[in-house]
Enzyme design. Structure first.
Site, PDB file in Angstrom:
ATOM      1  N   ARG A  34      19.556 114.624  32.959  1.00 34.75           N
ATOM      2  CA  ARG A  34      18.453 114.853  31.738  1.00 34.75           C
ATOM      3  C   ARG A  34      17.378 115.910  32.097  1.00 34.75           C
ATOM      4  NH1 ARG A  34      15.384 113.496  34.864  1.00 34.75           N
ATOM      5  NH2 ARG A  34      14.332 113.582  34.013  1.00 34.75           N
ATOM      6  N   GLY A  35      16.477 116.110  31.649  1.00 36.46           N
ATOM      7  CA  GLY A  35      15.512 116.908  31.704  1.00 36.46           C
ATOM      8  C   GLY A  35      15.779 118.422  31.669  1.00 36.46           C
ATOM      9  N   ALA A  36      14.951 119.067  31.276  1.00 35.29           N
ATOM     10  CA  ALA A  36      14.950 120.759  30.233  1.00 35.29           C
ATOM     11  C   ALA A  36      16.238 121.168  30.679  1.00 35.29           C
ATOM     12  CB  ALA A  36      13.920 121.429  29.728  1.00 35.29           C
ATOM     13  N   ARG A  78      21.879 116.483  23.058  1.00 36.62           N
ATOM     14  CA  ARG A  78      20.792 116.587  23.030  1.00 36.62           C
ATOM     15  C   ARG A  78      19.375 117.088  21.714  1.00 36.62           C
ATOM     16  NH1 ARG A  78      17.638 113.951  27.445  1.00 36.62           N
ATOM     17  NH2 ARG A  78      16.180 113.762  25.907  1.00 36.62           N
ATOM     18  N   GLN A 191      12.201 106.821  33.305  1.00 36.72           N
ATOM     19  CA  GLN A 191      11.737 108.308  34.258  1.00 36.72           C
ATOM     20  C   GLN A 191      11.344 107.996  35.507  1.00 36.72           C
ATOM     21  OE1 GLN A 191      12.784 108.075  31.139  1.00 36.72           O
ATOM     22  NE2 GLN A 191      13.480 109.672  30.366  1.00 36.72           N
ATOM     23  N   ASP A 232      10.281 120.131  27.125  1.00 39.80           N
ATOM     24  CA  ASP A 232      11.140 120.299  26.657  1.00 39.80           C
ATOM     25  C   ASP A 232      11.129 121.390  25.938  1.00 39.80           C
ATOM     26  OD1 ASP A 232      12.609 117.432  27.811  1.00 39.80           O
ATOM     27  OD2 ASP A 232      10.812 117.405  27.238  1.00 39.80           O
ATOM     28  N   ASN A 242       7.216 116.926  25.181  1.00 35.38           N
ATOM     29  CA  ASN A 242       7.687 117.058  25.669  1.00 35.38           C
ATOM     30  C   ASN A 242       7.557 114.490  25.640  1.00 35.38           C
ATOM     31  OD1 ASN A 242       8.233 116.946  29.015  1.00 35.38           O
ATOM     32  ND2 ASN A 242       6.214 115.646  29.076  1.00 35.38           N
ATOM     33  N   LYS A 243       8.376 114.926  26.805  1.00 31.69           N
ATOM     34  CA  LYS A 243       8.425 112.834  25.996  1.00 31.69           C
ATOM     35  C   LYS A 243       7.779 112.405  25.941  1.00 31.69           C
ATOM     36  CE  LYS A 243      11.564 111.181  27.643  1.00 31.69           C
ATOM     37  NZ  LYS A 243      13.332 111.377  26.383  1.00 31.69           N
TER      38      LYS A 243
HETATM   39  O1  MRU Z   1      14.502 111.851  27.964  1.00 27.28           O
HETATM   40  P1  MRU Z   1      14.593 113.262  29.186  1.00 27.28           P
HETATM   41  O2  MRU Z   1      14.806 112.293  30.584  1.00 27.28           O
HETATM   42  O3  MRU Z   1      15.420 114.111  29.246  1.00 27.28           O
HETATM   43  O4  MRU Z   1      13.314 114.304  29.180  1.00 27.28           O
HETATM   44  C1  MRU Z   1      12.914 115.248  29.634  1.00 27.28           C
HETATM   45  C2  MRU Z   1      12.028 114.642  30.792  1.00 27.28           C
HETATM   46  O5  MRU Z   1      12.434 114.135  32.057  1.00 27.28           O
HETATM   47  C3  MRU Z   1      10.494 115.118  29.967  1.00 27.28           C
HETATM   48  O6  MRU Z   1      10.651 115.272  28.666  1.00 27.28           O
HETATM   49  C4  MRU Z   1       9.836 116.413  31.071  1.00 27.28           C
HETATM   50  O7  MRU Z   1       8.815 116.561  30.707  1.00 27.28           O
HETATM   51  C5  MRU Z   1      10.534 117.520  31.162  1.00 27.28           C
HETATM   52  S1  MRU Z   1      11.486 118.466  31.506  1.00 27.28           S
HETATM   53  C6  MRU Z   1      11.595 118.772  32.343  1.00 27.28           C
END
Ligand code: MRU
Length: 351
Positions: A34-36, A78, A191, A232, A242-243
């Protein structure tokens, strides 16, 4: 190929083998990765796996159909992180140049490697540019520790290496600046407390985990010098997805005159979107809100937190409007969160 299955961190370091498009799609959807940036890199390798699978098809027409199906399957995993679509489209644009299945496989592998290598280099550069920001604050505080608040995980686990929001922090720490990180827990999947805290601990960066609602209090009491979060998807005008919970941090930062920066590689810009309201917001299973996963007696357990019959909702992301963003830290430098300033760094996306 192999992935770190992040669902088990920080308690277990599990490596997962992924050999098919379906397995890669599952790994992205279920957030083993996960993570962009990492979603983008993983999708790039997913498309490489698709070319290997497609090569078993009897005709080139069927090869192409398999590839298109794989792209669709991966894209559906996603919706918010734009790196996913970007990496898949990049693959399709390159693979089409191969005349034979063999050539297409080679092009897909090259592209997957390039996408991953670029992600790594862009994050390294974000670390360089963001370092100067932290250095300035350290100077203004007579080298006393700089307190930085971050939300979710935008460290190396969320990318190929370095991270976005955490890259400047690692660079500052490695160059001898004293930094301390307030780590938002980041419910519902935690996270922050699970991944960011683990990363920072591995690197020896001083940090403190806080409940998601604690940031405002800390800002009111002068305990936060700077907020850095990841993204993201960011529009060409500077609105930032973002999250979930990021927007509330930005509001609190504005109310307390705390600079609020967003760190992102250019692959996280959606150049086709002008307004944050156009960004698709992922909604995930309500079980993530109503339950918690944790470590107990040597195993991962899930426990129920809420009344069985109470409805719940699980919005994965929110959009912070550009007016609340002090600046964007990109691989090409820092700019203001507005179209003019963004395009000065990325003029190829004008028009
Ligand atoms: O749902 P996730 O864990 O894939 O979310 C992404 C993130 O960790 C955050 O939104 C992050 O701050 C940006 S993506 C590096």
């Amino acid at each position: 190929m192999q992935l770190i299955d992040q669902r088990f961190l920080p308690h277990q370091f599990v490596i997962e083998d992924v050999a098919t498009v379906r397995q890669m799609a599952d790994a992205i959807r279920e957030m083993h990765v996960r993570g962009a940036g990492l979603i983008g890199a993983s999708a790039g390798y997913g498309m490489y796996l698709a070319t290997i699978e497609a090569a078993a098809r009897p005709t080139m027409t069927e090869f192409d159909r398999h590839l298109a199906d794989a792209a669709e399957q991966l894209e559906a995993t996603r919706p918010t992180a734009v790196n996913l679509v970007w990496a898949i489209e990049r693959q399709l644009a390159n693979i089409v140049n191969g005349r034979t299945a063999r050539e297409k496989i080679a092009l897909a592998l090259r592209t997957a490697k390039d996408t991953a290598a670029e992600d790594e280099e862009h994050c390294r550069l974000i670390g360089e540019h963001g370092f100067h920001l932290i250095e300035q604050i350290a100077r203004s505080k007579n080298r006393k520790s700089v307190n930085i608040l971050t939300h979710c995980n935008a460290g190396w686990l969320a990318f190929v290496d370095y991270g976005s929001a955490l890259a400047p922090i690692y660079t500052a720490h490695d160059r001898g600046l004293s930094v301390h990180v307030w780590v938002d827990e980041t419910r519902p999947r935690s996270q922050g407390s699970k991944l960011t805290a683990w990363e920072l601990a591995q690197h020896g960066v001083p940090h403190t985990i806080i409940a998601d609602s604690a940031g405002g209090y800390l800002m009111q009491h002068g305990e936060v010098d700077l907020v850095i979060v990841g993204s993201d998807r960011t529009t060409r005008t500077g609105d930032v997805a973002n999250k979930i919970g990021t927007y509330l941090k930005a509001l609190a930062a504005r109310d307390n005159n705390v600079p609020f920066y967003v760190a992102l590689p250019s692959a996280s810009f959606d150049w086709s979107i002008h307004d944050g309201s156009e960004i698709p917001i992922e909604q995930r299973s309500v079980d993530e809100v109503k339950c918690a996963r944790g470590w107990c007696d040597g195993q991962i357990l899930e426990v129920k937190l809420a009344p069985e019959n109470s409805p719940a909702a699980n919005y994965g992301f929110d959009v912070t409007p550009r007016r609340l963003v002090t600046g964007l830290i990109t691989e090409r430098g820092i700019c203001e969160a507005n179209e003019k300033s963004i395009l000065q760094l990325f003029p190829e996306h004008a028009s």
